[in-house]
Design a protein around this motif. Structure first.
Motif, PDB file in Angstrom:
ATOM      1  N   LEU A  77     -30.746 -22.671 -32.750  1.00 16.57           N
ATOM      2  CA  LEU A  77     -30.341 -21.259 -32.848  1.00 16.57           C
ATOM      3  C   LEU A  77     -29.140 -20.913 -31.980  1.00 16.57           C
ATOM      4  CD1 LEU A  77     -33.860 -19.590 -32.942  1.00 16.57           C
ATOM      5  CD2 LEU A  77     -32.075 -19.299 -34.671  1.00 16.57           C
ATOM      6  N   ARG A  88     -24.769 -11.560 -30.388  1.00 18.84           N
ATOM      7  CA  ARG A  88     -25.190 -11.844 -31.754  1.00 18.84           C
ATOM      8  C   ARG A  88     -26.653 -12.308 -31.690  1.00 18.84           C
ATOM      9  NH1 ARG A  88     -23.485 -16.093 -36.289  1.00 18.84           N
ATOM     10  NH2 ARG A  88     -23.554 -17.631 -34.630  1.00 18.84           N
ATOM     11  N   LYS A 116     -30.009 -13.748 -32.720  1.00 16.05           N
ATOM     12  CA  LYS A 116     -30.365 -14.682 -33.794  1.00 16.05           C
ATOM     13  C   LYS A 116     -31.853 -14.985 -33.881  1.00 16.05           C
ATOM     14  CE  LYS A 116     -27.339 -18.113 -34.453  1.00 16.05           C
ATOM     15  NZ  LYS A 116     -26.423 -19.223 -34.089  1.00 16.05           N
ATOM     16  N   GLY A 172     -32.105  -9.841 -39.688  1.00 17.25           N
ATOM     17  CA  GLY A 172     -31.702 -11.228 -39.955  1.00 17.25           C
ATOM     18  C   GLY A 172     -32.073 -12.200 -38.843  1.00 17.25           C
ATOM     19  N   LEU A 173     -33.235 -12.015 -38.244  1.00 20.51           N
ATOM     20  CA  LEU A 173     -33.648 -12.866 -37.116  1.00 20.51           C
ATOM     21  C   LEU A 173     -34.604 -13.974 -37.559  1.00 20.51           C
ATOM     22  CD1 LEU A 173     -34.505 -10.124 -34.438  1.00 20.51           C
ATOM     23  CD2 LEU A 173     -32.291 -11.190 -34.940  1.00 20.51           C
ATOM     24  N   THR A 174     -34.550 -15.067 -36.829  1.00 21.28           N
ATOM     25  CA  THR A 174     -35.519 -16.154 -36.976  1.00 21.28           C
ATOM     26  C   THR A 174     -36.642 -15.929 -35.960  1.00 21.28           C
ATOM     27  OG1 THR A 174     -33.842 -17.691 -37.731  1.00 21.28           O
ATOM     28  CG2 THR A 174     -35.802 -18.658 -36.699  1.00 21.28           C
ATOM     29  N   THR A 231     -39.958 -14.333 -47.834  1.00 21.28           N
ATOM     30  CA  THR A 231     -39.271 -15.612 -48.048  1.00 21.28           C
ATOM     31  C   THR A 231     -37.895 -15.656 -47.379  1.00 21.28           C
ATOM     32  OG1 THR A 231     -38.409 -14.777 -50.138  1.00 21.28           O
ATOM     33  CG2 THR A 231     -40.420 -16.113 -50.250  1.00 21.28           C
ATOM     34  N   ASP A 232     -37.549 -14.585 -46.663  1.00 20.45           N
ATOM     35  CA  ASP A 232     -36.229 -14.547 -46.014  1.00 20.45           C
ATOM     36  C   ASP A 232     -36.265 -14.914 -44.541  1.00 20.45           C
ATOM     37  OD1 ASP A 232     -34.673 -13.939 -48.139  1.00 20.45           O
ATOM     38  OD2 ASP A 232     -34.726 -11.761 -47.845  1.00 20.45           O
ATOM     39  N   VAL A 233     -37.318 -14.490 -43.864  1.00 24.30           N
ATOM     40  CA  VAL A 233     -37.357 -14.692 -42.415  1.00 24.30           C
ATOM     41  C   VAL A 233     -37.708 -16.153 -42.122  1.00 24.30           C
ATOM     42  CG1 VAL A 233     -38.552 -14.058 -40.285  1.00 24.30           C
ATOM     43  CG2 VAL A 233     -38.002 -12.291 -41.973  1.00 24.30           C
ATOM     44  N   SER A 234     -36.826 -16.817 -41.387  1.00 20.75           N
ATOM     45  CA  SER A 234     -37.093 -18.203 -40.990  1.00 20.75           C
ATOM     46  C   SER A 234     -38.099 -18.199 -39.842  1.00 20.75           C
ATOM     47  CB  SER A 234     -35.798 -18.884 -40.546  1.00 20.75           C
ATOM     48  OG  SER A 234     -34.837 -18.852 -41.584  1.00 20.75           O
ATOM     49  N   PHE A 273     -40.365 -20.648 -36.992  1.00 15.08           N
ATOM     50  CA  PHE A 273     -40.865 -21.841 -36.299  1.00 15.08           C
ATOM     51  C   PHE A 273     -42.175 -21.411 -35.644  1.00 15.08           C
ATOM     52  CE2 PHE A 273     -36.311 -22.447 -36.326  1.00 15.08           C
ATOM     53  CZ  PHE A 273     -36.079 -23.822 -36.329  1.00 15.08           C
ATOM     54  N   ASN A 287     -39.331 -21.188 -44.521  1.00  9.03           N
ATOM     55  CA  ASN A 287     -38.095 -20.490 -44.899  1.00  9.03           C
ATOM     56  C   ASN A 287     -36.883 -21.015 -44.126  1.00  9.03           C
ATOM     57  OD1 ASN A 287     -39.789 -18.916 -46.482  1.00  9.03           O
ATOM     58  ND2 ASN A 287     -39.897 -17.259 -44.971  1.00  9.03           N
ATOM     59  N   ILE A 288     -36.802 -22.318 -44.028  1.00 11.28           N
ATOM     60  CA  ILE A 288     -35.644 -22.941 -43.368  1.00 11.28           C
ATOM     61  C   ILE A 288     -34.915 -23.743 -44.448  1.00 11.28           C
ATOM     62  CG2 ILE A 288     -34.887 -24.622 -41.632  1.00 11.28           C
ATOM     63  CD1 ILE A 288     -36.202 -22.558 -40.036  1.00 11.28           C
TER      64      ILE A 288
END
Lengths: 451, 451
Positions: free
Chosen positions: B145, B205, B207, B238-240, B271-274, B276, B300-301
């Motif tokens: 990231l 930014r 992330k 737009g965060l992981t 299905t958008d948010v990545s 872990f 979602n990666i």
């Protein structure tokens, strides 16, 4: 998706690791589809049939489940029971607790004693850090040395790609020095001086020097004079030495023996050159890669720097305790006269004897192939032969084609570095002796057709 | 010497890790000089007397030394012998060989099955990475990231210092969001929005977003609605998400249960948010810290990003095989009706029952001390009480004084982060129940005298 390739940093994208690169990925694919693959890409002895030492596994089993000493009295010689008991007591809480960040002190004391006996010099348990394999130790040392994009680390060419990968990831500069293929991959003062002079011309601040002895992938072994020359060079240029000594038990050539940087520096009275030296349970005759045991020892490192190193290690809490126990087994073999000694010596000598045979078999076999030239494998676990290729072909293409045609997985020379215009590959000498002749035959057949 | 403190980079120098900082160093010093220390600084259950599960250690012993099944037939129930046999077969080469970089596929399949059964959702073994403890997984995710100095990661305050240490080391920006102490350390959309808005004002930014559930050090537990809110927030910005779920078995409050981010995202059709998500063998009721077992699952990666992740993992070759086996034991407990089941259930319930008692004992005990206020410990292994201090004193000074006076080692709130002007400490709930009352009494005595 929130994470995309454009989020990934340049350092990560540029990192390459050939030993597990696209050729290995393809080999796994072929294997899943039913093809038989001989993995000669990585020094992973037990994946190619080497048996673990009974001593090591008995101590590990007893450390995991100490009640076994009572439950299965017949399964364990008395010295194994005693050693495991000492170890569990010494670890204070057994294998289930985090240890100190540097590793269990009792095990670090055993490592210090091992160094004292190996080299006849003093060693300090507080200068020893137990790590998950040697790789993690190398990364810790490079993390200390690389503080900005102009910081350079000298690495031999060819090298083990852990070094190039980590230097790229930490955004330092890789400074190549070439080993002399026509002179048994020896390294010379002149090559070192040329390399550092060129780096300095480009504004690189050279801070460290990696030496792999015995050499990976070259198989060469340094003598005390060589090492003394390297230490002098490091002192004159203010460099820290990273001595990768994981193959110290793997010396095959008659009359040669492993000499450590620590010993040479001690004998010279060297107190200026900072040294990290690395060892592992994955190579030698243990071949316990999966246990990820390793350690490094530091010498001539100021206390404020080692405090930083300890802080970094503490973020990962500690190395795996079974790995630490494997290190203990490596540095504390059964003593002559004890119940386990004969079995241990037999297993050890069996493995080393086979490796010695294979080292010769591989080098001789490869040298008998037209268009292939291989130095003697004096140490370590690899051959790095030079190959003649048709115009326009690369060694990566050659390796991929060998895999497809014969199911043999080796790594292209480009992954280790080589003089531009030359082509090589690295193969381990680890397949069982009876299969190894077949591997060499297949390479010969393939190379004849490829040319 | 060639290496000096001036060679060390800013990122390394600025990294802090309070859980093993100066107070722990002093505790070890006192212990060496003969003082009895109760280590409440770190979640290390077996160092405080918790017994390992017999099931886990039997499988580990059999995996290390498979001949034991014949040598000591009475020592192992039939299901343990069968499971260890399946595992050794499934690993292909046993514990002595490097596995695939992601870990043994057979074990990753068992982890996928565990997730399927836990959450009633699908899981893919190829999206699972076995790691040396959860720490290494967290570091891998942050490495992906953080690509430059303006890349920010949102972390809860208070947080576990692995996050702050790694973000500093990777030269990213830590973006704090505050948990609401007066509301059971819950997190609110408003606090998340305020935090990201301020970071963006400073050009960061943002992330990634770290969530620790159950909370370390707070002991709070999120419900499905909370998690859905967090997922919505992550999608809109737009965060992981990095979901630290290592305490998923440690939920004590009546009527509460652990809900995973994977399940909530699946149920929302996200299905958008990545994502872990991290798990470990060190916590829960195994407490196998020394084995450094862990895994993370990605969702979602994109494939090109997971290829980079795999490449990075491959530089370290693989996680320790005994750690991987410990993960297998965690996700494959003995089945009801099998010979080992009753013993396993008894040991598990004994440990969780004690932890539940201790969670209440610690919170109630601390709340009975004038000048100390502690939220209920609903989950995890820690209490993070607020303390009133004399003017001019810091919580670090308080912790050091507690150590010197009473031999109790806890970590100051400043190591985890707190609202400026407040003071806290973190203590584990792990000392044996009969000692724990004594720990609380000593803290009470000390705090009365300190004020």
């Amino acid at each position: 998706m929130s994470l995309s390739l454009s989020d990934i940093g340049k350092a990560v994208l540029e990192t390459e690791y050939a030993v597990r690169g696209p050729i290995v990925a393809r080999a796994q694919e072929l294997e899943r589809s039913g093809k038989r693959i001989v993995y000669c890409n990585i020094g992973n002895p037990q994946a190619l049939g080497q048996k673990p030492l009974s001593w090591v596994r008995r101590i590990l089993a007893l450390s995991e489940f100490p009640a076994l000493a009572q439950l299965a009295p017949g399964a364990f010689p008395a010295d194994a029971v005693e050693e495991a008991h000492r170890l569990i007591e010494g670890s204070k809480h057994g294998l289930g607790a985090y240890s100190e960040s540097k590793g269990v002190r009792f095990i670090r004391e055993a490592v210090a004693q091992f160094i004292r006996e190996r080299d006849g010099i003093d060693a300090d348990p507080d200068s020893i850090y137990l790590t998950d394999g040697a790789s993690k130790g190398v990364q810790a040392a490079l993390r200390m040395l690389i503080s900005g994009p102009q910081d350079g680390i000298m690495v031999p060419i060819p090298q083990y790609p852990l070094y190039s990968a980590t230097i790229t990831l930490y955004e330092g500069k890789q400074v190549n020095y070439y080993l002399d293929e026509h002179n048994g991959w020896k390294l010379s003062r002149q090559m070192l001086e040329e390399s550092i002079a060129e780096a300095k011309r480009f504004g690189v601040r050279v801070k460290g020097l990696v030496v792999i002895n015995p050499g990976n992938p070259t198989g060469s072994v340094l003598d005390a004079d060589n090492i003394a020359m390297i230490v002098d060079f490091a002192r004159e240029h203010g460099l820290t030495i990273l001595a990768d000594e994981v193959y110290q038990e793997n010396v095959y050539r008659q009359g040669e023996r492993f000499v450590s940087f620590a010993k040479v520096m001690h004998d010279k009275g060297e107190t200026d050159v900072s040294l990290f030296s690395f060892h592992s349970t994955s190579k030698g005759f243990l071949g316990e890669c999966g246990h990820r045991g390793g350690y490094f020892e530091i010498r001539n490192i100021p206390a404020d720097v080692s405090a930083q190193l300890l802080k970094l290690q503490s973020v990962s809490l500690c190395a795996s305790l079974p790995g630490q126990v494997t290190v203990y087994c490596m540095v504390r073999p059964p003593k002559p006269g004890s119940p386990s000694h004969d079995e241990y010596a037999r297993e050890r000598d069996g493995i080393l004897g086979e490796l010695k045979k294979r080292a010769r078999l591989v080098a001789d076999g490869l040298n008998s192939i037209p268009g292939v030239a291989c130095n003697e494998v004096a140490g370590a676990m690899y051959a790095f032969p030079r190959i003649e290729l048709p115009a326009g072909k690369t060694d990566s293409e050659w390796c991929m084609a060998l895999l497809e045609a014969e199911g043999i997985c080796v790594v292209p020379g480009s992954g280790f570095g080589q003089i531009p215009g030359t082509a090589h590959f690295r193969t381990t000498i680890l397949p069982p002796t009876d299969q190894l002749a077949d591997v060499v035959d297949k390479i010969a057949r393939f190379h004849a057709s490829y040319r």
